[in-house]
Scaffold this motif. Structure first.
Motif, PDB file in Angstrom:
ATOM      1  N   GLY A  93      15.317  94.852 -29.262  1.00 24.97           N
ATOM      2  CA  GLY A  93      16.087  95.059 -28.044  1.00 24.97           C
ATOM      3  C   GLY A  93      16.056  93.877 -27.090  1.00 24.97           C
ATOM      4  N   HIS A  94      15.009  93.036 -27.209  1.00 29.34           N
ATOM      5  CA  HIS A  94      14.879  91.891 -26.301  1.00 29.34           C
ATOM      6  C   HIS A  94      14.718  90.595 -27.091  1.00 29.34           C
ATOM      7  N   HIS A  95      15.444  90.501 -28.193  1.00 35.56           N
ATOM      8  CA  HIS A  95      15.311  89.333 -29.061  1.00 35.56           C
ATOM      9  C   HIS A  95      15.676  88.043 -28.341  1.00 35.56           C
ATOM     10  N   ASP A  96      16.660  88.110 -27.470  1.00 41.35           N
ATOM     11  CA  ASP A  96      17.107  86.902 -26.770  1.00 41.35           C
ATOM     12  C   ASP A  96      16.048  86.364 -25.822  1.00 41.35           C
ATOM     13  N   VAL A  97      15.079  87.205 -25.441  1.00 37.01           N
ATOM     14  CA  VAL A  97      14.044  86.764 -24.513  1.00 37.01           C
ATOM     15  C   VAL A  97      13.200  85.656 -25.139  1.00 37.01           C
TER      16      VAL A  97
END
Length: 408
Positions: free
Chosen positions: A344-348
């Motif tokens: 869900g927060h891969h771009d982080v």
């Protein structure tokens, strides 16, 4: 001794050898071979020194096609971000490693070392607040409809289950949620928990980085340490509690989730049996046949509820420490949660790397990269001198042999 100094010493020996054997160049086969070997080693070492140095700075002040890292900073940064975010630190790769770890060991260790000192006092404080905040009248109204029938048949197991089911209702779950949040706030500020998380995270980072040089490079590039991970986890916990306090929708979702879990407890034999034991004790001492409100008022006014909750928490800790099955379930739940967070927060992850790189000045970027890979690059210099010497001597031997054959 660092490889950097070994490479410099090798080059210095080559230069000194070439100068020192210059007089032997025409003194015979062996003298000529030795001189040409040193000379070729000097040429190879100098060429590789120039090539390695050109990656980081301007060798001999030459600016043409040098300072490669600085000149190609943006392209290198984008390649590192893409590689780290989509491959090396991609959710699938990270979870492949995480799945191999036994997080239950950390949870078990925490309970063994700190359960009695940290968790049980928190349960006691929660019990005290529970006693002060719960209304026997509200609980009695929820449980009263079937009280007469249950007591008539002395079905304490049903009474215990209904009591737990009563706690799962909205009026109770909201209050219990506030108590849990208050206890969690205290726990998140505990320095011992932070130290434990940091130590465990350091162990995981070390093991993860040791498996691959690329992983170690990126972990260092991100400035990732056990303490930073611990602070991030604790901060995430604080953020969750803050959202509960400020966002009614989040609080409603959390209360609904808590209600579902309490409903599950009402159907868990071990929990129901524990409450039955308490009710049997109450029945023996208080002749539990009066008004439910009066009984609940007595229960909440004394220290029995606190004692029961303390005992239940202590039993649950002991059960978890001794039960491999429970540890495996907790391990699986934690990893499933972590996987959903990563996806869900891969771009982080890519954002963290990009932010870290963008904050580095050209000098800092060069120093960081050189620190991580310079030792390996210095081996190129050493190999250049060694291979140059061998090639120089071999070439001299071939030319000398040809001259002997041709009579030159």
């Amino acid at each position: 001794m660092k490889k950097k100094y070994k490479a410099t010493i090798a080059l210095a020996i080559s230069v000194a050898g070439a100068a020192g054997t210059a007089g032997l160049a025409k003194a015979g086969f062996w003298g000529g071979m030795l001189h040409n070997g040193f000379l070729a080693a000097t040429i190879g070492g100098m060429a590789d020194w120039f090539a390695v140095t050109a990656l980081f700075r301007k060798p001999l002040g030459i600016s043409y096609r040098t300072e490669i890292i600085i000149r190609n900073r943006q392209r290198i940064m984008q390649a590192v971000v893409d590689f780290a975010g989509n491959d090396l630190l991609g959710a699938d790769n990270v979870m492949k490693f995480v799945r191999q770890q036994d997080t239950a060991v950390f949870m078990k260790e925490f309970l063994v070392k700190n359960g009695e000192a940290m968790l049980l006092p928190a349960v006691d404080r929660m019990a005290l607040q529970l006693q002060q905040g719960l209304s026997p009248k509200v609980l009695a109204r929820e449980l009263a409809p079937g009280l007469g029938d249950m007591l008539g048949r002395v079905q304490l197991d049903r009474l215990a289950a209904d009591f737990l089911a009563g706690l799962s209702r909205q009026e109770s779950t909201g209050h219990i949620l506030h108590l849990l949040a208050a206890s969690a706030e205290e726990l998140l500020e505990d320095e011992e928990l932070r130290r434990l998380l940091a130590r465990y995270a350091d162990d995981v980072l070390t093991e993860y980085g040791d498996a691959s040089g690329g992983r170690s490079f990126l972990i260092g590039l991100m400035g990732m340490t056990g303490e930073r991970i611990a602070d991030m986890l604790l901060e995430k916990g604080r953020g969750f509690l803050k959202e509960l306090a400020e966002n009614p929708a989040a609080e409603e979702r959390a209360a609904a989730w808590l209600g579902d879990r309490l409903s599950e407890l009402a159907e868990t034999p071990a929990v129901v049996d524990g409450l039955v034991n308490v009710l049997e004790d109450l029945q023996a001492q208080e002749k539990l046949a009066g008004m439910l409100e009066q009984v609940l008022a007595e229960l909440l006014a004394g220290d029995r509820l606190a004692g029961w909750l303390h005992g239940m928490a202590e039993s649950a800790m002991k059960l978890f420490i001794e039960s491999t099955q429970l540890q495996q379930r907790a391990d699986a739940m934690l990893k499933d949660w972590l996987e959903s967070e990563l996806q869900g927060h891969h771009d982080v992850i890519a954002g963290m790397i990009e932010e870290r790189l963008s904050r580095l000045s050209d000098k800092e970027l060069v120093e960081f990269t050189e620190e991580k890979v310079a030792d390996d690059l210095q081996m190129i210099r050493i190999n250049g001198s060694v291979v140059g010497a061998i090639a120089g001597m071999a070439l001299y031997a071939v030319i000398y042999a040809a001259g002997q054959v041709l009579g030159v």
